[in-house]
Design an enzyme around this catalytic site. Structure first.
Site, PDB file in Angstrom:
ATOM      1  N   ASN A 120      13.080  77.174  50.242  1.00 38.87           N
ATOM      2  CA  ASN A 120      12.975  77.831  51.534  1.00 38.87           C
ATOM      3  C   ASN A 120      12.957  79.352  51.374  1.00 38.87           C
ATOM      4  O   ASN A 120      13.992  79.973  51.147  1.00 38.87           O
ATOM      5  CB  ASN A 120      14.153  77.394  52.402  1.00 38.87           C
ATOM      6  CG  ASN A 120      14.048  77.874  53.823  1.00 38.87           C
ATOM      7  OD1 ASN A 120      13.304  78.781  54.128  1.00 38.87           O
ATOM      8  ND2 ASN A 120      14.811  77.255  54.690  1.00 38.87           N
ATOM      9  N   ASP A 121      11.790  79.951  51.509  1.00 36.78           N
ATOM     10  CA  ASP A 121      11.665  81.405  51.381  1.00 36.78           C
ATOM     11  C   ASP A 121      12.525  82.152  52.390  1.00 36.78           C
ATOM     12  O   ASP A 121      12.899  83.297  52.164  1.00 36.78           O
ATOM     13  CB  ASP A 121      10.210  81.841  51.559  1.00 36.78           C
ATOM     14  CG  ASP A 121       9.333  81.355  50.428  1.00 36.78           C
ATOM     15  OD1 ASP A 121       9.884  80.949  49.389  1.00 36.78           O
ATOM     16  OD2 ASP A 121       8.107  81.376  50.579  1.00 36.78           O
ATOM     17  N   ALA A 122      12.848  81.531  53.508  1.00 33.95           N
ATOM     18  CA  ALA A 122      13.677  82.183  54.521  1.00 33.95           C
ATOM     19  C   ALA A 122      15.108  82.394  54.017  1.00 33.95           C
ATOM     20  O   ALA A 122      15.855  83.163  54.589  1.00 33.95           O
ATOM     21  CB  ALA A 122      13.692  81.361  55.809  1.00 33.95           C
ATOM     22  N   LEU A 123      15.473  81.727  52.968  1.00 32.27           N
ATOM     23  CA  LEU A 123      16.804  81.870  52.390  1.00 32.27           C
ATOM     24  C   LEU A 123      16.783  82.789  51.172  1.00 32.27           C
ATOM     25  O   LEU A 123      17.584  82.651  50.253  1.00 32.27           O
ATOM     26  CB  LEU A 123      17.366  80.498  52.005  1.00 32.27           C
ATOM     27  CG  LEU A 123      17.511  79.494  53.138  1.00 32.27           C
ATOM     28  CD1 LEU A 123      18.000  78.158  52.599  1.00 32.27           C
ATOM     29  CD2 LEU A 123      18.433  79.999  54.217  1.00 32.27           C
ATOM     30  N   ASP A 124      15.878  83.754  51.173  1.00 29.39           N
ATOM     31  CA  ASP A 124      15.643  84.559  49.980  1.00 29.39           C
ATOM     32  C   ASP A 124      16.794  85.464  49.567  1.00 29.39           C
ATOM     33  O   ASP A 124      16.821  85.945  48.452  1.00 29.39           O
ATOM     34  CB  ASP A 124      14.355  85.369  50.115  1.00 29.39           C
ATOM     35  CG  ASP A 124      14.423  86.438  51.189  1.00 29.39           C
ATOM     36  OD1 ASP A 124      15.305  86.373  52.054  1.00 29.39           O
ATOM     37  OD2 ASP A 124      13.573  87.331  51.144  1.00 29.39           O
TER      38      ASP A 124
END
Length: 166
Positions: free
Chosen positions: A31-35
């Site tokens: 999940n890129d949103a959790l970078d």
């Protein structure tokens, strides 16, 4: 190729793990949103742990087919150990967490006002075989309660409404 894959799984389970025994996620897992969750090198991914468990189960079966009883036994032992780690450190009482951030805070808990539950860790708990029957029932109840939607389940719920630096 088998030995190379097994070395990678050993590394994730033995060395690239965080305080809860789960694999480190680096800058993100799926999940890129959790970078920023693991950008400091300490964040842990529950989904990656479940994928490691699934791979170990598959590797145990392959080793058995290849007649390598020693590696089959190692993979089964490693699967059992990862399953135990996941269930001791990632079960929130009704479903599985998403991750731990660099500060050791869990993401995807009943206590969160946003993003209480992530779909992927629930599905991977089933795919990987780490969830037992009693927890599976609770997990599905959580999905039905928080993720059921006319157009299909969202990846997490409720959605974030404000930026969180971690």
């Amino acid at each position: 190729l088998f030995d190379h894959c097994l070395r990678g799984l050993r590394f994730l389970q033995d060395r690239a793990k965080g305080a809860h025994g789960l694999p480190l996620m680096g800058t993100q897992d799926w999940n890129d949103a959790l970078d920023r969750v693991g950008i400091g090198g300490k964040g842990e991914s529950v989904m990656l742990a479940m994928q490691v468990a699934w791979c170990l189960g598959e590797m145990a079966e392959m080793a058995g087919r290849l007649g390598d009883r020693e590696k089959a036994a190692e993979c089964r032992q490693r699967f059992d150990a990862m399953k135990k780690t996941i269930n001791e450190n990632a079960w929130d009482g009704s479903w599985y967490l998403m991750a731990y951030d660099d500060d050791g805070r869990p993401l995807g808990t009943n206590r969160d006002d946003e993003c209480k539950i992530y779909l992927n860790t629930q599905s991977w708990a089933i795919i990987s075989g780490v969830v037992d029957d009693a927890r599976r029932k609770k997990l599905f109840a959580g999905i039905d309660r928080h993720l059921a939607a006319p157009a299909g389940p969202p990846l997490f719920a409720p959605p974030y409404t404000k930026y969180r630096h971690h």
